[in-house]
Design a protein around this motif. Structure first.
Motif, PDB file in Angstrom:
ATOM      1  N   SER A 104       0.806  -1.228   0.000  1.00  0.00           N
ATOM      2  CA  SER A 104       0.000   0.000   0.000  1.00  0.00           C
ATOM      3  C   SER A 104       0.829   1.264   0.000  1.00  0.00           C
ATOM      4  CB  SER A 104      -0.948  -0.002   1.195  1.00  0.00           C
ATOM      5  OG  SER A 104      -0.207  -0.008   2.394  1.00  0.00           O
ATOM      6  N   ASN A 105       2.096   1.179   0.352  1.00  0.00           N
ATOM      7  CA  ASN A 105       2.917   2.402   0.379  1.00  0.00           C
ATOM      8  C   ASN A 105       4.135   2.316  -0.520  1.00  0.00           C
ATOM      9  OD1 ASN A 105       4.779   0.850   1.762  1.00  0.00           O
ATOM     10  ND2 ASN A 105       4.688   2.003   3.661  1.00  0.00           N
ATOM     11  N   ILE A 106       4.200   1.331  -1.374  1.00  0.00           N
ATOM     12  CA  ILE A 106       5.421   1.071  -2.144  1.00  0.00           C
ATOM     13  C   ILE A 106       5.752   2.211  -3.102  1.00  0.00           C
ATOM     14  CG2 ILE A 106       4.398  -0.180  -4.101  1.00  0.00           C
ATOM     15  CD1 ILE A 106       6.748  -2.247  -3.633  1.00  0.00           C
ATOM     16  N   THR A 107       4.784   3.015  -3.500  1.00  0.00           N
ATOM     17  CA  THR A 107       5.066   4.135  -4.403  1.00  0.00           C
ATOM     18  C   THR A 107       5.235   5.451  -3.653  1.00  0.00           C
ATOM     19  OG1 THR A 107       2.728   4.607  -4.769  1.00  0.00           O
ATOM     20  CG2 THR A 107       3.780   3.025  -6.259  1.00  0.00           C
ATOM     21  N   SER A 108       5.174   5.389  -2.334  1.00  0.00           N
ATOM     22  CA  SER A 108       5.275   6.600  -1.526  1.00  0.00           C
ATOM     23  C   SER A 108       6.716   6.843  -1.115  1.00  0.00           C
ATOM     24  CB  SER A 108       4.403   6.474  -0.282  1.00  0.00           C
ATOM     25  OG  SER A 108       4.645   7.556   0.593  1.00  0.00           O
ATOM     26  N   MET A 109       7.186   8.057  -1.292  1.00  0.00           N
ATOM     27  CA  MET A 109       8.566   8.367  -0.921  1.00  0.00           C
ATOM     28  C   MET A 109       8.787   8.195   0.572  1.00  0.00           C
ATOM     29  SD  MET A 109       9.501  11.544  -3.398  1.00  0.00           S
ATOM     30  CE  MET A 109       7.889  12.283  -3.217  1.00  0.00           C
ATOM     31  N   SER A 110       7.761   8.402   1.359  1.00  0.00           N
ATOM     32  CA  SER A 110       7.907   8.290   2.812  1.00  0.00           C
ATOM     33  C   SER A 110       8.112   6.847   3.266  1.00  0.00           C
ATOM     34  CB  SER A 110       6.690   8.886   3.508  1.00  0.00           C
ATOM     35  OG  SER A 110       5.534   8.146   3.177  1.00  0.00           O
ATOM     36  N   ALA A 111       7.923   5.894   2.389  1.00  0.00           N
ATOM     37  CA  ALA A 111       8.107   4.485   2.755  1.00  0.00           C
ATOM     38  C   ALA A 111       9.579   4.091   2.835  1.00  0.00           C
ATOM     39  CB  ALA A 111       7.408   3.588   1.744  1.00  0.00           C
ATOM     40  N   TYR A 112      10.446   4.923   2.314  1.00  0.00           N
ATOM     41  CA  TYR A 112      11.862   4.567   2.189  1.00  0.00           C
ATOM     42  C   TYR A 112      12.688   5.315   3.224  1.00  0.00           C
ATOM     43  CZ  TYR A 112      10.017   2.405  -1.902  1.00  0.00           C
ATOM     44  OH  TYR A 112       9.246   1.615  -2.733  1.00  0.00           O
ATOM     45  N   ASP A 113      13.490   4.546   3.952  1.00  0.00           N
ATOM     46  CA  ASP A 113      14.238   5.089   5.083  1.00  0.00           C
ATOM     47  C   ASP A 113      15.575   5.690   4.679  1.00  0.00           C
ATOM     48  OD1 ASP A 113      13.157   2.031   6.373  1.00  0.00           O
ATOM     49  OD2 ASP A 113      12.313   3.966   6.987  1.00  0.00           O
ATOM     50  N   TYR A 114      16.160   5.166   3.638  1.00  0.00           N
ATOM     51  CA  TYR A 114      17.511   5.577   3.266  1.00  0.00           C
ATOM     52  C   TYR A 114      17.530   6.036   1.812  1.00  0.00           C
ATOM     53  CZ  TYR A 114      18.485   2.829   7.419  1.00  0.00           C
ATOM     54  OH  TYR A 114      18.473   2.327   8.697  1.00  0.00           O
ATOM     55  N   TRP A 115      18.300   7.071   1.573  1.00  0.00           N
ATOM     56  CA  TRP A 115      18.359   7.670   0.244  1.00  0.00           C
ATOM     57  C   TRP A 115      19.813   7.938  -0.138  1.00  0.00           C
ATOM     58  CZ3 TRP A 115      14.000   9.610  -2.634  1.00  0.00           C
ATOM     59  CH2 TRP A 115      12.761   9.354  -2.019  1.00  0.00           C
ATOM     60  N   GLY A 116      20.098   7.808  -1.438  1.00  0.00           N
ATOM     61  CA  GLY A 116      21.390   8.236  -1.932  1.00  0.00           C
ATOM     62  C   GLY A 116      21.399   9.731  -2.213  1.00  0.00           C
ATOM     63  N   GLN A 117      22.515  10.207  -2.705  1.00  0.00           N
ATOM     64  CA  GLN A 117      22.666  11.632  -3.009  1.00  0.00           C
ATOM     65  C   GLN A 117      22.003  12.016  -4.328  1.00  0.00           C
ATOM     66  OE1 GLN A 117      24.164  14.125  -1.094  1.00  0.00           O
ATOM     67  NE2 GLN A 117      23.989  12.522   0.445  1.00  0.00           N
ATOM     68  N   GLY A 118      21.759  11.049  -5.165  1.00  0.00           N
ATOM     69  CA  GLY A 118      21.115  11.309  -6.441  1.00  0.00           C
ATOM     70  C   GLY A 118      22.113  11.441  -7.573  1.00  0.00           C
ATOM     71  N   THR A 119      21.632  11.154  -8.782  1.00  0.00           N
ATOM     72  CA  THR A 119      22.441  11.312  -9.973  1.00  0.00           C
ATOM     73  C   THR A 119      21.593  12.016 -11.038  1.00  0.00           C
ATOM     74  OG1 THR A 119      23.851  10.152 -11.578  1.00  0.00           O
ATOM     75  CG2 THR A 119      21.851   9.007 -10.898  1.00  0.00           C
TER      76      THR A 119
END
Length: 125
Positions: A104-119
């Motif tokens: 139910s939250n797999i497309t939500s950004m708030s579901a993810y705890d860790y993030w990279g710096q981005g490319t």
């Protein structure tokens, strides 16, 4: 502690392809759902794709048929193959990981705890 590093961004012409990679540092890779999300200039963040620990994957409607997500558990890595890129694909692409992601939250950004710096991916002629 989890650390994510994305590579593979760059400039590509419309219709071109890129492959993004994300390296996961930490001992709990296999317990995390991995995802790619993006933020285009002057826009909110957007879900692109995710892949669960068992390999089941989900793609945003806007990229179905053109993008593919995969993971290599032997290398603690996740990949995003992007084909037939459109100008709308210009964005900073982030790799993210979550240990408590559910359907139910797999497309939500708030579901993810860790993030990279981005490319940065730029699609332009």
């Amino acid at each position: 502690q989890v650390h994510l590093v994305e590579t593979g961004g760059g400039l590509v012409h419309p219709g071109g392809a890129l492959r993004l990679s994300c390296d996961f540092s930490g001992r709990t890779y296999r317990s995390h759902t991995m995802a790619w999300l993006r933020r285009a200039p002057a826009k909110d963040g957007e879900f692109v794709a995710s892949i669960r620990t068992g390999g089941h994957n989900y793609l945003a409607d806007s990229v179905k048929g053109r993008f593919a997500i995969s993971r290599d558990n032997s290398k603690n890595a996740v990949y995003l193959q992007m084909n037939n890129l459109h100008a709308e694909g210009t964005a900073v692409y982030f790799c993210a990981a979550g240990a408590r992601v559910i359907l139910s939250n797999i497309t939500s950004m708030s579901a993810y705890d860790y993030w990279g710096q981005g490319t940065q991916v730029t699609v332009s002629s």
